[in-house]
Structures are given as C-alpha cells and as structure tokens.
Design a protein around this motif. Sequence first.
Motif, short mmCIF file in Angstrom:
data_model
loop_
_atom_site.label_atom_id
_atom_site.label_comp_id
_atom_site.label_asym_id
_atom_site.label_seq_id
_atom_site.Cartn_x
_atom_site.Cartn_y
_atom_site.Cartn_z
N PHE A 359 16.50 32.40 96.88
CA PHE A 359 15.55 31.81 97.84
C PHE A 359 14.68 32.90 98.45
O PHE A 359 13.44 32.75 98.55
CB PHE A 359 16.33 31.05 98.92
CG PHE A 359 15.48 30.20 99.81
CD1 PHE A 359 15.18 28.90 99.47
CD2 PHE A 359 14.96 30.72 101.01
CE1 PHE A 359 14.39 28.10 100.29
CE2 PHE A 359 14.16 29.93 101.83
CZ PHE A 359 13.88 28.62 101.47
N ALA A 360 15.30 34.00 98.85
CA ALA A 360 14.56 35.10 99.47
C ALA A 360 13.59 35.73 98.48
O ALA A 360 12.46 36.09 98.84
CB ALA A 360 15.54 36.15 100.00
N GLU A 361 14.02 35.86 97.21
CA GLU A 361 13.17 36.47 96.18
C GLU A 361 11.92 35.63 95.94
O GLU A 361 10.80 36.15 95.85
CB GLU A 361 13.98 36.64 94.89
CG GLU A 361 13.21 37.32 93.77
CD GLU A 361 14.01 37.41 92.49
OE1 GLU A 361 13.43 37.77 91.45
OE2 GLU A 361 15.23 37.11 92.52
N ARG A 362 12.09 34.31 95.82
CA ARG A 362 10.95 33.42 95.59
C ARG A 362 10.04 33.36 96.82
O ARG A 362 8.81 33.28 96.70
CB ARG A 362 11.44 32.03 95.21
CG ARG A 362 12.09 31.99 93.82
CD ARG A 362 12.77 30.68 93.56
NE ARG A 362 13.44 30.70 92.27
CZ ARG A 362 14.31 29.78 91.86
NH1 ARG A 362 14.61 28.75 92.66
NH2 ARG A 362 14.87 29.86 90.67
N THR A 363 10.66 33.39 97.99
CA THR A 363 9.86 33.39 99.22
C THR A 363 8.97 34.63 99.27
O THR A 363 7.77 34.54 99.59
CB THR A 363 10.78 33.36 100.46
OG1 THR A 363 11.57 32.17 100.43
CG2 THR A 363 9.97 33.40 101.75
N LYS A 364 9.55 35.78 98.93
CA LYS A 364 8.78 37.03 98.95
C LYS A 364 7.63 36.99 97.95
O LYS A 364 6.53 37.51 98.22
CB LYS A 364 9.71 38.20 98.65
CG LYS A 364 9.07 39.57 98.81
CD LYS A 364 10.10 40.67 98.60
CE LYS A 364 9.49 42.03 98.88
NZ LYS A 364 8.31 42.35 98.07
N LEU A 365 7.87 36.35 96.79
CA LEU A 365 6.82 36.22 95.77
C LEU A 365 5.60 35.50 96.35
O LEU A 365 4.46 35.96 96.21
CB LEU A 365 7.36 35.46 94.55
CG LEU A 365 6.32 34.99 93.52
CD1 LEU A 365 5.69 36.19 92.82
CD2 LEU A 365 6.95 34.05 92.51
N PHE A 375 7.33 31.23 106.86
CA PHE A 375 7.74 29.84 107.02
C PHE A 375 7.14 28.95 105.94
O PHE A 375 7.82 28.13 105.33
CB PHE A 375 7.35 29.32 108.41
CG PHE A 375 7.61 27.85 108.60
CD1 PHE A 375 8.90 27.39 108.83
CD2 PHE A 375 6.57 26.92 108.49
CE1 PHE A 375 9.15 26.03 108.98
CE2 PHE A 375 6.82 25.57 108.64
CZ PHE A 375 8.11 25.12 108.89
N PHE A 376 5.83 29.13 105.69
CA PHE A 376 5.16 28.28 104.69
C PHE A 376 5.68 28.59 103.28
O PHE A 376 5.86 27.68 102.47
CB PHE A 376 3.64 28.51 104.76
CG PHE A 376 2.85 27.38 104.16
CD1 PHE A 376 2.44 26.31 104.93
CD2 PHE A 376 2.54 27.36 102.80
CE1 PHE A 376 1.72 25.24 104.38
CE2 PHE A 376 1.83 26.31 102.24
CZ PHE A 376 1.43 25.25 103.03
N ALA A 377 5.94 29.87 103.02
CA ALA A 377 6.48 30.25 101.71
C ALA A 377 7.86 29.63 101.50
O ALA A 377 8.19 29.13 100.41
CB ALA A 377 6.56 31.77 101.59
N GLN A 378 8.68 29.65 102.55
CA GLN A 378 10.02 29.03 102.45
C GLN A 378 9.91 27.53 102.21
O GLN A 378 10.72 26.94 101.50
CB GLN A 378 10.80 29.29 103.74
CG GLN A 378 11.25 30.73 103.90
CD GLN A 378 11.94 30.98 105.22
OE1 GLN A 378 11.87 30.16 106.15
NE2 GLN A 378 12.60 32.13 105.33
#
Length: 539
Positions: A359-365, A375-378
């Motif tokens: 989840f953190a990896e995709r959020t950072k992408l 928040f929006f990325a999450q």
Amino acid sequence: MAITAANQLELLQTAEAVAREKMIDPDLVIQAMEESLARAAKSRYGAEMDIRVSIDRKTGKATFTRVRTVVEDEDLENYQAELTVEQAKQYLENPSVGDEIVDEVPPVDLGRIAAQSAKQVILQKVREAERDRQYEEFKDRVGTIINGIVKREEYGNIIVDVGRGEAILRRNEKIGRESYRPNDRIRAYVKDVRRETRGPQIFLSRTAPEFMAELFKMEVPEIYDGIIEIKAVARDPGSRAKIGVISYDNSIDPVGACVGMRGSRVQAVVGELQGEKIDIIPWNEDQATFLVNALQPAEVSKVVIDEEAQKIEVVVPDEQLSLAIGRRGQNVRLASQLTGLDIDILTEAEESARRQAEFAERTKLFVDALDLDEFFAQLLVAEGFTSLEEVAYVEMDELLSIEGVDEDTAGELQARARDVIEEQNRKALEAAKEMGVEQSLFDFEGLTPQMIEALAKDDVKTLEDFATCADWELAGGWTTVDGQRVKDEGLLEKFDVSLEEAQNLIMTARIQLGWVDPSELEGDAEDEGEEETAEEAEA
C-alpha cells in the motif's frame, strides 16, 4: 557319445525333467538340444556346412541333415552350404533361386569337448527361456503388492524370494531403519520390472506412495469396489502420511470407511508401515478447500491462489504457525505434495505487514508521479488502482465513482498520468536507440517503448532476436530444480504480459518475418477444433 536307440527316449525324459524344474516349455529345451547337437555336428563335418538336427517329439530320434541353398552364380560364396542353379539340376528337375536341397548325414559321435559344448548351449538356452518366463510373469504385476521371503542382504539391499524369481528391495526403498533377517516374511510394492542381460530385475518398494494406496485397497472393500477413490497420497515414510479420498456414494463417508470400526482398517495399514501416522483427508475439487483440509490440524484464516505460478499463500493465526508448518516442515511439505502446489505460510501479522508495504509503495508512486497529496494517493490505492496506466486510460466513470472526485479532478488526474507515461516512453525510446535497437523492433505493433528498452537491456535489439525468444522468457515462468520450484523472471513480466500474450507476440513476429505460414496455423487450429468437437461428441 553317440545317440543310440537306448538313449533316444532319455533325451525326451531329460527335456521333460529340466522343463518341469525350471517351469518352462519342454519344447524350448528340445530346441536347445537340437541347436547344441547341430553345433557339435558342425565341428565334425565342417563349420561352413549348414547342419541341422531334428528330434522327434515322440520317439526322441535325432535326425542330422545337411542343407544347401540355391543362389545366383555371382552370389555363390560358401561352397559347402550353397550351390548354383546349374549345379542343383543334378538334384532337382527345375531348380530356382531359394530352393533348398536336404541330405541326411550320419549322426555324429560326440567327443568329450563337443559334448561339453553341447551341454553349455543347452544350459544357456534354458537360462534364457527361464528369464523370459520370469519377465513375462512379473511385468504384469507392476503396480501390485507382492509377498516374499528374505533370502539375504547385500550392501544394505534386501534380496527377496518371490516364488519363481528373486526381487530386490533397495536400501532407499526401505522404511526408516527397518531391518530384516533371512527367512523373514516381507510385503512390498512391485515398482518396476526390467529385462536386463543378467535376467529380469524386479525392483520392490516400501516407501512408494502407491504402496500405501494398495494397502488401503486391500483393507477397505469400498476402495476395491470403486465406491471410494484415493485421489492423492503424500508420505514421509515411517513417520507420517496424508491421503486424500473421495466417495462416489453420498451415503458413505470416505474418511470413516478408511478408518474403520474403532480404527481397525487404518491400524492394519499403520502396522504394516512401521507405525507411520496417517491423516485421512476428504478430497475436494476446490483447491483452496482441499488445502485447508490438508493442513489439518492447523487452522487456516485465508488462502490466496496464484494459478499461473501454481503457488498458494496460506495465512494462519500467529499461534497456529508452528502447527501448520509441522516438525521440520513435515506438515506443510506433505500438504504441498498432496495438492501439487507450492505453499507459502504466513502469519496474519506478516500478511498485514506485507499488505501495508505494498500500500505504501503504490501510494508513493502516485504521490511522486502525479504530484498528489498523500491522502488522495491513498484513496486511489484503496479503490484498487495499482499503476499509472490504470489511472490514465480507465473509463472516466470509474474515477468519478470515487468520493470527492468531480469531472475536472478526474480529467486533471488522467492528463497528469498520460504526461508522465509519455515522458517515460520518450526516455525509453532514447535509451533504446542509444543501445542500438533496430527500426524493425520499433515498428512492431504490441511493444511499448518501455518494453523495447527492457528487451534491449537483454540484447534483444531486432525483430529476428525477438522472434527467437521463448514465451516463458518474456512472460516468466517456473522451473523445478532438485524438487524445488524456482522462479524464472520474464523480460516483460513487470509489464503484466501473460504467457498467452507472449505466445501471440512471438508468433506474429515470426509470421511477419516469413518464418511461419499463417495458413498452416489456421489448418492446425481447425484440426484442434475438430478434435475437441469429436471429444465432446464422444463424451
């Protein structure tokens, strides 16, 4: 030693006695005698002569004859066994090539050496016949259980008397540290029968999974009758085993039938297998359900199946981890053998940590590439978006379904994602050109610039290079090495190229290069379709 009237019948009696002792056809013994006498006669009359002997099956009288064959003039080589058509006219009216002239010759008086030679021929022929008889008898018993008596031990291997022959139970086919002494009774599974120069070799096993299956067939009448079927067996010989069973009669419980009244049936098998503990598991067509059953007595929280990789992830409560793995990994190893799948066992804490990391990896992408706040990325990740391509080319309605996203926001998201992808493609094209990729690969439809860059890094720089690739080289796959499944990383695997897509791309390239005729492919497809239709009709 001449063959007189006094010992003519003795020939037949000897043949009968030998045949009875070796349990072979008496005629085979007489044929061996005929061959041995013919060989002895050749040493008397000349090795180049074609001397044949025939023993009367009723009287025992041996008739010695010399045979000469009619051949063409230019083919005449052996003057003792051949003659020309012209020479044959003094014996036959109208001789032709291939005719035989048979003359009876006097019986020979066998000397000591000739008699010994004749005896060796007979013994050799009898041994060969005995070996053939043993092979024919035991080759049909492969896959069955056989009873025998231990004769001796050789270098840890057990030689077993199985009635009309000897079998071998190799050291690695014995259960644990079991030992045998001469004259002990033994029961084993006939694993293989081979015809070798030293005679038929019968190989036994007590560790084969099939041995356990056959023992259950003997103890459980429902299995013998086909009402219950053993679908899979996994063994750690002498320690523990798992067996998957299914019933084709709804009124019969397959597990209960195999256990028997007060465990009588399963205990009979356990006793034969030196106390090997047996888990009897109900078979299920659903892999996940069957795996949950196979991992008993451990409790399973969740099962995730990767069908392409033939791999399964099993999530168990933290306190159940050691039980699921078993002593020295025995429980999970047997469950893996039973299901034919690689099994990774994770605790709930480990699975939660991994999901959080993903989840953190995709959020950072999304934060870095699209310049979004965290928040929006999450929110995007929580809605199931995993890549920039999904954001850039998804239907607008899917973005609008996210709470708080209007048309302007969705349009801006897609525009940013497309800009990033275009920039990545531009850089990939420049990098590929610098590495010397030919225009033929750039022009090939189906490959993105980033894919071409990945191929170039592995020295695939022309359409010809691409066409020689194997599908698994592009999509990735799995190889079994020393019983362990090893991952083969594919050149295009990170772009989610499936095995089928890789096959289509490679075949398209080969067609464009003229290596493959498309009409032949159509013919093959039609043939496969007809075969499938025929199979469906038969079914």
